[in-house]
Design a protein around this motif. Structure first.
Motif, PDB file in Angstrom:
ATOM      1  N   THR A  70      -8.089  -3.918  -6.058  1.00 33.98           N
ATOM      2  CA  THR A  70      -7.333  -2.992  -5.560  1.00 33.98           C
ATOM      3  C   THR A  70      -8.322  -1.875  -5.340  1.00 33.98           C
ATOM      4  N   THR A  71      -8.333  -1.450  -4.067  1.00 30.23           N
ATOM      5  CA  THR A  71      -9.525  -0.407  -3.511  1.00 30.23           C
ATOM      6  C   THR A  71      -8.681   0.849  -3.222  1.00 30.23           C
ATOM      7  N   GLY A  72      -7.481   1.051  -3.240  1.00 37.36           N
ATOM      8  CA  GLY A  72      -6.573   2.172  -2.888  1.00 37.36           C
ATOM      9  C   GLY A  72      -5.385   2.340  -3.581  1.00 37.36           C
ATOM     10  N   SER A 106       0.833  -1.096   0.136  1.00 38.10           N
ATOM     11  CA  SER A 106       0.040  -0.160   0.103  1.00 38.10           C
ATOM     12  C   SER A 106       0.695   1.272   0.074  1.00 38.10           C
ATOM     13  N   THR A 116      -1.703   1.611  -4.455  1.00 40.63           N
ATOM     14  CA  THR A 116      -1.030   0.192  -4.351  1.00 40.63           C
ATOM     15  C   THR A 116       0.108   0.437  -5.383  1.00 40.63           C
ATOM     16  N   VAL A 154      -9.391   3.422  -8.077  1.00 41.83           N
ATOM     17  CA  VAL A 154     -10.124   4.286  -7.556  1.00 41.83           C
ATOM     18  C   VAL A 154      -9.913   5.863  -7.792  1.00 41.83           C
ATOM     19  N   GLY A 155      -8.638   6.224  -7.702  1.00 41.60           N
ATOM     20  CA  GLY A 155      -8.338   7.752  -7.916  1.00 41.60           C
ATOM     21  C   GLY A 155      -7.917   8.232  -9.417  1.00 41.60           C
ATOM     22  N   ASP A 204      -4.136   2.526  -9.144  1.00 42.90           N
ATOM     23  CA  ASP A 204      -5.032   2.966  -8.337  1.00 42.90           C
ATOM     24  C   ASP A 204      -6.400   3.376  -9.064  1.00 42.90           C
TER      25      ASP A 204
END
Length: 412
Positions: free
Chosen positions: A232-234, A182, A236, A217-218, A215
């Protein structure tokens, strides 16, 4: 036409999904009991692989894939074993490539296959029954027959070995290790150094470390959170460490989790790597750390799929086993699947025969395989060259010069 696919990795489920979508009768078998039971690096899909996927899966699956993928943006970075910047790769701002987690991609493709994917089924042999029909035999179930059998069972393919009369690849000389770390578990200094990009560091004595950033998400390709299915939720880093194959490094393949992580760190420290460059390994989730051998097929197209075209064939790593050093192996398997699907559609339309279709497919696959293997093996040979006395000395002598030049370029 009935097609049996042996193997449910990326290429196998991609082909099965495409066959099902176009109305073929298909059954895919894999020994894994869970689709998510897969490791390795994240996957880069270039424009050609994405185009192939659009032929294989429905638009809604493609949308979910893009909502879970990261667009390539920042240029790759190259470091030495002390963490000093040596240079950058080409500008990727106009590149159509995307990065996606391997587990996410396999899960989405398996969903497209649906009930035609049979897990927990170990294939013991392939061949022909007494009527000359292609047959697949299992360790714990009755045999099945098909008009066409396709081996998508990886570098240790039982199907390709049957066709070729022996192995279709050999060890490349490198043992690989992978893991997930992470971004939040790294110091601000390391976060800034690594950045939101991929990078590669090569040191003396054949040690190398690839770091990829993910990433979805972002920084998703498609901003549609409701469609996101990424594991993958953040932010990484998905990294891959590489060491020359030897009795010492090969023994690491028998270790697991934290024990493997600690032993890997010891190997890199013994080769003089700066401690801060190893935080990416030290701060990884211990359960994500795994080891595997890099196998490689021949880079020569005529050596690939060295069998007469027939009603049993193979694709992906079963034919052109490729080290992950080019980041193109999975994409090539997807392109193989789309090519075979196109040829089989012509058979279904009555415009060609099955043998001719398979022959055309295999000819194109040989060229694809040769192309990606040539690229991948350049990096493998570069890494192995540093493990010679001359290579180690040259690496130690030249990297400070390159680092100084890179620093001066940044100042100006």
């Amino acid at each position: 036409m009935r097609v049996v696919v042996v193997g449910g990795g990326i290429g196998g489920v991609a082909l099965a999904a495409g066959l099902r979508r176009r109305g073929f009768e298909v059954a895919a078998f894999d020994r894994d009991t869970e689709v998510a039971a897969t490791g390795g690096y994240h996957i880069t899909l270039d424009g050609r692989a994405q185009s192939a996927l659009r032929e294989l899966v429905a638009p809604e699956i493609m949308e979910r894939l893009l909502a879970s993928a990261l667009r390539l943006r920042d240029r790759d970075a190259f470091w030495d074993h002390r963490g000093r910047l040596l240079g950058h790769g080409p500008d990727l701002s106009g590149d159509s490539g995307v990065d996606i987690d391997r587990i996410t991609l396999r899960t989405l493709l398996a969903e497209a296959v649906g009930g035609d994917l049979h897990l927990g089924r170990t294939v013991s042999a392939v061949g022909y029954d007494e009527d000359g029909t292609p047959q697949v035999r299992f360790t714990d179930a009755a045999p099945v027959t098909a008009d066409l059998v396709v081996g998508a069972d990886g570098a240790h393919s039982l199907v390709a070995r049957h066709l070729a009369g022996g192995p279709t690849n050999t060890p490349s000389g490198i043992i690989g290790f992978s893991g997930r770390t992470s971004l939040a578990d790294l110091s601000p200094r390391e976060q800034q150094r690594l950045g939101t990009r991929s990078g590669l560091a090569i040191g003396p004595r054949g040690a190398a470390l690839y770091v990829g950033y993910l990433d979805p998400v972002g920084n998703a390709v498609l901003d549609a959170p409701e469609l996101r299915t990424s594991v993958t939720t953040g932010p990484t880093y998905i990294w891959g460490a590489m060491l020359p194959e030897s009795a010492t490094t090969d023994a690491l393949r028998g270790l697991r989790d934290g024990e493997l992580q600690a032993a890997l760190l010891d190997r890199f420290r013994a080769r003089g790597w700066a401690e801060h460059t190893l935080k990416i390994i030290a701060r990884a989730d211990p359960h994500s750390v795994a080891a595997f051998r890099f196998n490689a097929a021949s880079t020569r197209a005529p050596d690939l799929a060295p069998w007469p075209a027939g009603r049993i064939t193979a694709l992906g790593d079963a034919v052109h086993a490729t080290p992950p050093t080019a980041g193109m192996g999975a994409g090539a398997a997807i392109r193989d699947a789309a090519s075979l699907l196109d040829q089989l559609s012509e058979v279904a339309a009555g415009t060609t025969t099955l043998t001719v279709a398979v022959s055309r497919f295999e000819a194109g696959m040989r060229q694809r395989g040769s192309e990606i293997l040539t690229l991948a093996m350049k990096t493998v040979r570069w890494i192995l060259a540093t493990d010679t006395a001359f290579g180690a000395a040259a690496t130690a002598a030249t990297t400070p010069i390159l680092a100084t030049a890179a620093r001066l370029r940044r100042r100006h």
